[in-house]
Design a protein around this motif. Structure first.
Motif, mmCIF file in Angstrom:
data_model
loop_
_atom_site.group_PDB
_atom_site.id
_atom_site.type_symbol
_atom_site.label_atom_id
_atom_site.label_comp_id
_atom_site.label_asym_id
_atom_site.label_seq_id
_atom_site.Cartn_x
_atom_site.Cartn_y
_atom_site.Cartn_z
ATOM 1 N N PRO A 1 0.838 -1.202 0.000
ATOM 2 C CA PRO A 1 0.000 0.000 0.000
ATOM 3 C C PRO A 1 0.878 1.259 0.000
ATOM 4 O O PRO A 1 2.010 1.248 0.504
ATOM 5 C CB PRO A 1 -0.788 -0.100 1.306
ATOM 6 C CG PRO A 1 -0.655 -1.507 1.763
ATOM 7 C CD PRO A 1 0.613 -2.032 1.183
ATOM 8 N N LEU A 2 0.349 2.319 -0.544
ATOM 9 C CA LEU A 2 1.108 3.562 -0.674
ATOM 10 C C LEU A 2 1.614 4.064 0.674
ATOM 11 O O LEU A 2 2.765 4.493 0.779
ATOM 12 C CB LEU A 2 0.253 4.637 -1.350
ATOM 13 C CG LEU A 2 0.931 5.988 -1.549
ATOM 14 C CD1 LEU A 2 2.189 5.839 -2.396
ATOM 15 C CD2 LEU A 2 -0.035 6.970 -2.184
ATOM 16 N N ASP A 3 0.781 3.999 1.708
ATOM 17 C CA ASP A 3 1.221 4.513 3.010
ATOM 18 C C ASP A 3 2.403 3.717 3.563
ATOM 19 O O ASP A 3 3.311 4.279 4.175
ATOM 20 C CB ASP A 3 0.069 4.564 4.014
ATOM 21 C CG ASP A 3 -0.570 3.211 4.277
ATOM 22 O OD1 ASP A 3 -0.617 2.381 3.347
ATOM 23 O OD2 ASP A 3 -1.031 2.980 5.415
ATOM 24 N N VAL A 4 2.432 2.418 3.311
ATOM 25 C CA VAL A 4 3.562 1.596 3.759
ATOM 26 C C VAL A 4 4.812 1.959 2.963
ATOM 27 O O VAL A 4 5.901 2.099 3.524
ATOM 28 C CB VAL A 4 3.238 0.091 3.624
ATOM 29 C CG1 VAL A 4 4.457 -0.763 3.938
ATOM 30 C CG2 VAL A 4 2.070 -0.280 4.522
ATOM 31 N N LYS A 5 4.654 2.117 1.657
ATOM 32 C CA LYS A 5 5.803 2.509 0.828
ATOM 33 C C LYS A 5 6.381 3.830 1.306
ATOM 34 O O LYS A 5 7.601 3.977 1.423
ATOM 35 C CB LYS A 5 5.395 2.633 -0.637
ATOM 36 C CG LYS A 5 5.167 1.339 -1.341
ATOM 37 C CD LYS A 5 4.795 1.614 -2.787
ATOM 38 C CE LYS A 5 4.226 0.398 -3.440
ATOM 39 N NZ LYS A 5 3.711 0.675 -4.772
ATOM 40 N N LEU A 6 5.508 4.783 1.578
ATOM 41 C CA LEU A 6 5.992 6.086 2.022
ATOM 42 C C LEU A 6 6.669 5.990 3.384
ATOM 43 O O LEU A 6 7.675 6.658 3.625
ATOM 44 C CB LEU A 6 4.842 7.095 2.049
ATOM 45 C CG LEU A 6 4.266 7.454 0.681
ATOM 46 C CD1 LEU A 6 3.075 8.383 0.828
ATOM 47 C CD2 LEU A 6 5.327 8.059 -0.221
ATOM 48 N N ASP A 7 6.141 5.158 4.270
ATOM 49 C CA ASP A 7 6.782 4.953 5.572
ATOM 50 C C ASP A 7 8.189 4.373 5.416
ATOM 51 O O ASP A 7 9.077 4.651 6.218
ATOM 52 C CB ASP A 7 5.953 4.015 6.454
ATOM 53 C CG ASP A 7 4.711 4.676 7.018
ATOM 54 O OD1 ASP A 7 4.617 5.923 6.970
ATOM 55 O OD2 ASP A 7 3.826 3.945 7.501
ATOM 56 N N LEU A 8 8.370 3.557 4.393
ATOM 57 C CA LEU A 8 9.669 2.924 4.145
ATOM 58 C C LEU A 8 10.537 3.725 3.178
ATOM 59 O O LEU A 8 11.606 3.264 2.776
ATOM 60 C CB LEU A 8 9.454 1.510 3.582
ATOM 61 C CG LEU A 8 8.731 0.530 4.501
ATOM 62 C CD1 LEU A 8 8.420 -0.759 3.756
ATOM 63 C CD2 LEU A 8 9.555 0.251 5.744
#
Length: 54
Positions: free
Chosen positions: A29-36
């Motif tokens: 998910p986009l939010d996980v990608k951004l967190d990483l």
């Protein structure tokens, strides 16, 4: 001849691992990608480094 076939098998396995890694990173998910700190445009480069090294 055996060494040649081993190199081909290794290359095929690495390519499969690369494709699997790209797919797995793309599914995040986009939010996980951004967190990483993973940006969609960097997914292939990240997968390449993970499988083939720097």
């Amino acid at each position: 001849m055996k060494a040649f076939l081993n190199r081909i098998v290794t290359a095929i396995r690495k390519r499969a691992a690369y494709e699997h890694t790209v797919a797995a990173l793309s599914r995040l998910p986009l939010d996980v990608k951004l967190d990483l700190d993973i940006y969609q445009g960097d997914v292939r480069a990240i997968a390449h480094r993970a499988v083939y090294g720097a």
